[in-house]
Design a protein around this motif. Structure first.
Motif, short mmCIF file in Angstrom:
data_model
loop_
_atom_site.label_atom_id
_atom_site.label_comp_id
_atom_site.label_asym_id
_atom_site.label_seq_id
_atom_site.Cartn_x
_atom_site.Cartn_y
_atom_site.Cartn_z
N UNK A 76 1.05 33.89 -7.66
CA UNK A 76 0.02 34.87 -7.93
C UNK A 76 -0.25 35.78 -6.74
N UNK A 77 -1.28 36.59 -6.87
CA UNK A 77 -1.55 37.62 -5.87
C UNK A 77 -1.93 37.05 -4.51
N UNK A 78 -2.62 35.91 -4.52
CA UNK A 78 -3.04 35.31 -3.25
C UNK A 78 -4.08 36.17 -2.55
N UNK A 79 -4.06 36.24 -1.23
CA UNK A 79 -3.04 35.61 -0.36
C UNK A 79 -3.28 34.12 -0.18
N UNK A 80 -2.20 33.38 0.04
CA UNK A 80 -2.25 31.95 0.25
C UNK A 80 -1.65 31.58 1.60
N UNK A 81 -2.16 30.50 2.16
CA UNK A 81 -1.53 29.86 3.31
C UNK A 81 -1.13 28.46 2.86
N UNK A 82 0.14 28.13 2.97
CA UNK A 82 0.65 26.85 2.47
C UNK A 82 1.27 26.05 3.61
N UNK A 83 0.80 24.82 3.77
CA UNK A 83 1.51 23.86 4.61
C UNK A 83 2.62 23.30 3.74
N UNK A 84 3.87 23.58 4.11
CA UNK A 84 5.00 23.32 3.22
C UNK A 84 5.88 22.19 3.75
N UNK A 85 5.62 20.95 3.33
CA UNK A 85 6.44 19.83 3.80
C UNK A 85 7.84 19.85 3.19
N UNK A 86 8.81 19.53 4.02
CA UNK A 86 10.19 19.44 3.55
C UNK A 86 10.41 18.12 2.80
N UNK A 87 11.59 18.01 2.22
CA UNK A 87 11.97 16.75 1.56
C UNK A 87 11.88 15.59 2.55
N UNK A 105 -6.63 33.41 1.95
CA UNK A 105 -6.25 34.25 3.08
C UNK A 105 -4.88 33.84 3.62
N UNK A 106 -4.23 34.78 4.28
CA UNK A 106 -3.03 34.49 5.04
C UNK A 106 -3.46 34.14 6.46
N UNK A 107 -3.33 32.87 6.82
CA UNK A 107 -3.74 32.41 8.15
C UNK A 107 -2.50 32.29 9.02
N UNK A 108 -2.33 33.25 9.89
CA UNK A 108 -1.14 33.29 10.74
C UNK A 108 -1.47 34.12 11.99
N UNK A 165 2.91 37.26 -0.64
CA UNK A 165 1.54 36.87 -0.99
C UNK A 165 0.98 35.80 -0.06
N UNK A 166 1.45 35.78 1.19
CA UNK A 166 0.89 34.83 2.15
C UNK A 166 1.89 34.35 3.17
N UNK A 167 1.78 33.08 3.51
CA UNK A 167 2.66 32.51 4.53
C UNK A 167 2.83 31.02 4.28
N UNK A 168 4.00 30.50 4.60
CA UNK A 168 4.27 29.07 4.58
C UNK A 168 4.45 28.58 6.00
#
Length: 293
Positions: free
Chosen positions: A49-60, A96-99, A141-144
């Motif tokens: 979606x539009x966001x913005x989103x900040x995602x903590x993106x864990x790997x496998x 929000x985009x937190x970066x 739409x944000x940052x990972x």
């Protein structure tokens, strides 16, 4: 074709626009478990979606390294948890985009905060577990912020109650009755609503019953008394209606009510103050101990 995120980052540095977060996750060779989990929880489309989103993106690898924290034998066990959506929402700041990530706290979609620490070049995000940020990927739409060592787990009821400092007798009783792990991380992901008497409530109860704390802890009915304060599932204050609800003490119900001003009562006992959120449920504070019938 799936790409590792470092390669995705390389390509993005040469392109005018990135993709949305959902597509970056889908295209990443390192985030297949995250994609599966988000899809299962109905959240992957949200991150498109539009966001913005900040995602903590864990790997496998981060998911695999976190299985022991949850008492899970396999990734399939983790994906089967009732609290999967809660865990995933704890990885997302929804507005929000937190970066860059800066030291302090960050709000999450799950409604609990996570803590960010920055020491030199090392950034960590902490809840019940600590996720080290290894890289970041910009999105339209944000940052990972990518974590390769752990997933980010919200603190469970047992930890929240311990840190609160008002529930010492309750925690001691839960341990004595063999129920403490019911409200910890390794509870197979079950969600609970706990109507939690404070230490003052227990002290008044002991005085009224003319018994000592040791008498209570050695009571054969201790487990049933405690289970009478617990409802399966997470029921927030704004979701409570006038109703009778089953408790973990089989065959015994609680009578819930809500006054015109929104105040909640349980068996006529007022819930005190604000609800206390946890990763696997919610605590509603009581100034009295409830007796099962």
């Amino acid at each position: 074709m799936r790409l590792s995120l470092p390669l995705v980052c390389f390509f993005q540095s040469w392109t005018a626009a990135a993709d949305n977060i959902d597509k970056i996750i889908t295209d990443s060779a390192d985030h297949t478990t995250l994609e599966t989990a988000l899809t299962q929880a109905g959240l992957l489309a949200t991150l498109g979606g539009a966001g913005p989103f900040t995602v903590i993106a864990p790997t496998d690898a981060a998911f695999t390294a976190s299985l022991a924290d949850l008492g899970a034998a396999t990734t399939a066990d983790l994906l089967a948890r009732e609290d999967l959506a809660e865990i995933l929402e704890y990885h997302v700041h929804p507005t929000a985009k937190v970066d860059p990530l800066e030291a302090g706290t960050i709000d999450t979609m799950q409604m609990m905060q996570a803590t960010v620490t920055v020491e030199g070049a090392v950034t960590k995000v902490t809840g019940a577990t600590e996720a080290t940020i290894s890289s970041k990927v910009d999105a339209d739409n944000g940052v990972l912020h990518v974590s390769t060592d752990k997933i980010l787990l919200p603190k469970p009821i047992a930890t929240i109650a311990t840190e609160n400092g008002s529930f010492g007798v309750l925690l001691e009783a839960l341990t004595k009755a063999g129920l403490a792990e019911t409200f910890g991380l390794k509870n197979e992901g079950k969600l609970y609503t706990v109507f939690a008497p404070t230490d003052d409530a227990f002290n008044a109860y002991l005085k009224d019953k003319d018994i000592s704390k040791e008498d209570l802890l050695n009571d054969a009915n201790l487990g049933d008394i405690l289970k009478y304060h617990v409802v399966a599932g997470r029921k927030l204050a704004n979701e409570i209606q006038a109703e009778e609800v089953d408790t973990l003490h089989t065959g015994n119900k609680l009578t819930l009510a809500k006054n015109t001003d929104g105040a909640v009562t349980v068996n006529g006992v007022a819930v005190s103050g604000q609800e206390v959120l946890a990763g696997n449920g919610v605590i509603h504070v009581l100034a009295s101990v409830l007796d099962p019938t």
